[in-house]
Design a protein around this motif. Structure first.
Motif, short mmCIF file in Angstrom:
data_model
loop_
_atom_site.label_atom_id
_atom_site.label_comp_id
_atom_site.label_asym_id
_atom_site.label_seq_id
_atom_site.Cartn_x
_atom_site.Cartn_y
_atom_site.Cartn_z
N UNK A 221 -32.34 -27.69 21.87
CA UNK A 221 -32.82 -26.92 20.72
C UNK A 221 -33.29 -25.53 21.16
N UNK A 222 -33.95 -25.46 22.29
CA UNK A 222 -34.43 -24.19 22.82
C UNK A 222 -33.27 -23.24 23.06
N UNK A 223 -32.22 -23.72 23.70
CA UNK A 223 -31.04 -22.90 23.96
C UNK A 223 -30.41 -22.40 22.65
N UNK A 224 -30.31 -23.29 21.70
CA UNK A 224 -29.68 -22.95 20.42
C UNK A 224 -30.49 -21.86 19.69
N UNK A 225 -31.82 -22.01 19.67
CA UNK A 225 -32.65 -21.07 18.92
C UNK A 225 -32.76 -19.72 19.61
N UNK A 229 -31.43 -16.06 18.24
CA UNK A 229 -32.40 -14.97 18.08
C UNK A 229 -32.05 -13.74 18.90
N UNK A 230 -30.96 -13.80 19.66
CA UNK A 230 -30.54 -12.65 20.47
C UNK A 230 -31.22 -12.58 21.82
N UNK A 231 -31.82 -13.69 22.26
CA UNK A 231 -32.43 -13.78 23.59
C UNK A 231 -31.79 -14.94 24.35
N UNK A 232 -30.53 -14.80 24.75
CA UNK A 232 -29.85 -15.91 25.42
C UNK A 232 -30.47 -16.22 26.78
#
Length: 383
Positions: A221-225, A229-232
């Motif tokens: 979920x963290x990776x997806x969000x 949000x533009x912070x890969x």
């Protein structure tokens, strides 16, 4: 030669129950004595690892925002005199969001700090109490506003995968965290480190850590969000807008040389590893007697350096360039990765290869430790 400088300030107001860093609680610190010691240690390091101008300076801890701004300024002035600063140097200081420390931000910016890493850890007061933090969520938000007013780059740290945390509660908190507007965010899963109070709590049954499957779901979920949000993610736990990655930490992960001074600081220079005395009093005594705080300095064999370079580099989204690493150390690219294991993990969707560059996929990152054990040949790990 060293292009990055790490300065360790070992003091904290309290020891967090999850922390295994070299941090110490002391009623008083002698700023003049510490300035003299750190300057002497820095001069010694520059005498053996001088050369190119510094690209980054990082004040870590401990809690470096407890340092008097005048001490920070003196250290930066001396570092610039000894090495020189490259254009656009990144100068980072770790800070805690207490109001006392936040009030120093203007003076720290005047001293030369241009990037702050703020240890928010959570936006929930209950979680902050569990983590042993001395600030509240509102205080953290105010400190962040102050930091953003004084520094051109701000990073925030959070700890997730806490006991009982669900996808719903983390989605809500991470949404708030991403809305804070920073260009860099470090999101660390809570790990139980040996020697910490949490380790004792787990052993006695007072703490029940989140299970691995739930933690993996939170990681996904963290990776997806963050991606949305533009912070890969550019490293397993670090996320940034393109161009706002931590240059200092990339020095470690790309296995470049760096000087490390202060209690417990590690360094790498010219194939040698340095470690400073950990206990503050022992460090001061060593510097007084020898003009440096080094407790151990040893030459690293090629296999050990290659192992370190791979173990660090595979944490990165960009992976590792095997051809460049082979050329640097005079070995063959084929000797650096277990080709059969790599092919297996590629088929499983856990690893990737593009020409001579290899890496771990987002799906593989939660299994990073196990993958590293498979991908890095045993003879390299054994040294």
């Amino acid at each position: 030669m060293s292009k990055a400088l790490y300065i360790h300030w070992p003091f904290c107001l309290a020891k967090c129950p999850y922390c295994d860093f070299n941090s110490h609680v002391r009623a008083n610190t002698d700023a003049a004595a510490w300035q003299a010691a750190l300057l002497a240690d820095m001069r010694h390091e520059a005498s053996v690892a001088g050369g190119e101008p510094l690209d980054s300076v990082f004040f870590g801890g401990g809690t470096p925002s407890l340092m008097p701004p005048a001490l920070v300024a003196a250290l930066l002035d001396e570092a610039e005199r000894l090495w020189g600063f490259s254009d656009g140097i990144e100068i980072t200081l770790e800070a805690n969001p207490s109001s006392v420390e936040a009030a120093k931000f203007a003076a720290l910016a005047d001293a030369g700090v241009n990037r702050v890493s703020l240890g928010v850890q959570s936006l929930r007061d209950e979680a902050l109490r569990f983590l042993g933090r001395l600030h509240g969520a509102d205080e953290a938000r105010m400190a962040l506003e102050t930091a953003q007013a004084h520094f051109c780059r701000v990073s925030v740290d959070f700890i997730y995968a806490r006991p009982g945390q669900t996808l719903e509660t983390w989605r809500e908190e991470l949404t708030e965290a991403l809305a804070l507007g920073t260009g860099h965010i470090s999101l660390y899963q809570l790990t139980i480190e040996p020697g910490t109070r949490f380790a004792t709590d787990v052993r006695t049954g007072a703490l029940d850590p989140l299970d691995d499957d739930s933690a993996a779901d939170l990681f996904a979920l963290t990776r997806e969000m963050t991606e949305a949000a533009g912070l890969p993610a550019y490293e397993i736990s670090n996320h940034a807008r393109p161009g706002e990655e931590s240059r200092h930490n990339l020095t470690y992960w790309r296995y470049a040389d760096y000087a490390g001074i202060g209690p417990g600081a590690h360094g790498r220079r010219g194939g040698a590893a340095t470690v400073r005395h950990r206990k503050p009093e022992n460090y001061l005594k060593a510097v007084h007697e020898r003009r440096h705080g080094i407790a151990e300095e040893r030459t690293l064999g090629v296999s050990e350096q290659l192992s370190e370079a791979l173990l660090m580099g595979l944490r990165l989204g960009e992976g590792v360039d095997l051809a460049a690493l082979a050329s640097r150390f005079g070995v063959t690219a084929e000797s650096l990765i277990d080709a059969d294991k790599l092919a297996l993990h590629q088929r499983l969707g856990l690893a990737w290869r593009q020409g001579q560059r290899v890496g771990v996929t987002p799906a593989g990152m939660p299994l990073l430790d196990a993958l590293l054990g498979d991908l890095v040949p045993a003879d390299l790990v054994a040294g």
